[in-house]
Design a protein around this motif. Structure first.
Motif, PDB file in Angstrom:
ATOM      1  N   ALA A 108      -8.195  -0.795  -1.923  1.00 44.45           N
ATOM      2  CA  ALA A 108      -7.355  -1.233  -0.843  1.00 44.45           C
ATOM      3  C   ALA A 108      -7.322  -2.805  -0.464  1.00 44.45           C
ATOM      4  O   ALA A 108      -8.436  -3.553  -0.871  1.00 44.45           O
ATOM      5  CB  ALA A 108      -7.269  -0.502   0.295  1.00 44.45           C
TER       6      ALA A 108
ATOM      7  N   ARG B  72      -8.755   3.620  -0.708  1.00 43.40           N
ATOM      8  CA  ARG B  72      -8.001   4.365  -0.080  1.00 43.40           C
ATOM      9  C   ARG B  72      -7.331   5.536  -1.153  1.00 43.40           C
ATOM     10  O   ARG B  72      -7.728   5.139  -2.404  1.00 43.40           O
ATOM     11  CB  ARG B  72      -6.378   3.772   0.405  1.00 43.40           C
TER      12      ARG B  72
ATOM     13  N   GLU C 281       0.980  -1.179  -0.097  1.00 38.81           N
ATOM     14  CA  GLU C 281      -0.089  -0.094   0.060  1.00 38.81           C
ATOM     15  C   GLU C 281       0.870   1.227  -0.048  1.00 38.81           C
ATOM     16  O   GLU C 281       0.680   2.104   0.973  1.00 38.81           O
ATOM     17  CB  GLU C 281      -0.908  -0.024   1.145  1.00 38.81           C
TER      18      GLU C 281
ATOM     19  N   THR D  50       1.768   4.918  -0.911  1.00 41.48           N
ATOM     20  CA  THR D  50       0.872   6.152  -1.195  1.00 41.48           C
ATOM     21  C   THR D  50       1.163   7.183  -2.185  1.00 41.48           C
ATOM     22  O   THR D  50       0.730   7.759  -2.718  1.00 41.48           O
ATOM     23  CB  THR D  50       0.756   6.907   0.288  1.00 41.48           C
TER      24      THR D  50
ATOM     25  N   SER E  73      -8.209   7.421  -6.310  1.00 44.53           N
ATOM     26  CA  SER E  73      -9.176   6.602  -5.227  1.00 44.53           C
ATOM     27  C   SER E  73      -9.148   5.102  -5.797  1.00 44.53           C
ATOM     28  O   SER E  73      -9.275   4.914  -7.119  1.00 44.53           O
ATOM     29  CB  SER E  73     -10.449   6.870  -4.907  1.00 44.53           C
TER      30      SER E  73
END
Length: 273
Positions: A201, A207, A155, A157, A198
């Motif tokens: 996740a 997320r 994950e 970012t 968007s």
């Protein structure tokens, strides 16, 4: 070109005396075609590798053994999408029984077979080829493609801010696209300001990820691929060229993974492609 001839071409490319494999004779158009995965391992506990012939494995039984990334790309080129997907997840001819058990029982398989960042990029590409078809987790190929483009369970970012193997590949895609696909470059690059997306996740949640200004935007690229049928002829042709280059680039990177490489090396030979 037959599977056997493709095997010979890539074998010679890998072991040639030249510094970089020449991939001109390999057909990379699989990157532009719909890919239907059956998920026989996940759904039925039977590995797709069992259906392959020995010669379907790239350099099967040779030394040194190519990375699972290179093997997966080769299987994909040969039309074995499910086998390519499994190899990315760590399945090989030596652990089929363990993989088949793990697919239908709670085990530590995923912890025991962590995926590197470039592995995630190839994983994303495979799911992107699934398109709107529903695949893993009950999500579309495009949604799963974004999930893996952002590192899957890792994950990540922020994109475009730090040097990494993924950043190098994104830089190379950006440089090549700016020259060869000028009609669509604005659609796949975060231009004057950061882009926020968007995405899917873990556990079906959502997320957000952010792509820095002026950087390759893998999520916008996936969205752009999803609109391929609505594009004009010039844009469609440039998108096909870009998709083929991406797969070629990932294979070239996998072949060079034991060396220090840069954008110039990854682009080497592209003028003849």
């Amino acid at each position: 070109m037959s599977a056997f001839l493709r095997f010979i071409v890539l074998f010679l490319a890998l072991f040639s005396a030249s510094s970089l494999p020449e991939l001109r004779n390999v057909d990379f158009s699989v990157a532009t075609r719909p890919l239907a995965l059956q998920y026989t391992l996940q759904r039925h506990g039977r590995s797709a590798l069992r259906s392959l012939k020995t010669t379907d494995f790239w350099l099967f039984g040779t030394q040194p053994t190519p990375s699972n990334i290179a093997q997966a790309i080769w299987l994909l080129i040969c039309g074995h999408g499910d086998a390519a997907h499994e190899v990315l997840l760590g399945v090989n001819e030596t652990n089929l029984h363990v993989a088949e058990y793990a697919a239908t029982h709670p085990t530590s398989w995923h912890q025991d077979h962590p995926l590197c960042d470039v592995n995630d990029l190839v994983h994303s590409l495979i799911h992107r080829c699934e398109g709107a078809c529903i695949g893993e987790g009950g999500h579309s190929g495009f949604e799963n493609a974004k999930y893996w483009a952002a590192g899957g369970p890792k994950e990540y970012t922020n994109f475009g801010y730090a040097a990494s193997s993924v950043h190098l590949i994104h830089q190379t895609l950006l440089q090549w696209s700016s020259v060869h696909t000028p009609e669509i470059i604005a659609d796949v690059v975060s231009t004057h300001s950061a882009r926020r997306h968007s995405i899917l996740a873990s556990k079906g949640q959502r997320r957000h990820v952010v792509v820095a200004p002026g950087c390759w935007d893998p999520f916008a690229f996936i969205d752009f691929c999803s609109t391929a049928e609505q594009l004009g002829s010039v844009e469609q042709e440039q998108l096909r060229s870009l998709q083929e280059f991406e797969l070629r680039l990932l294979l070239r990177y996998a072949l060079l993974e034991q060396r220090d490489c840069d954008v110039e090396m990854l682009l080497s030979g592209e003028e003849q492609q």
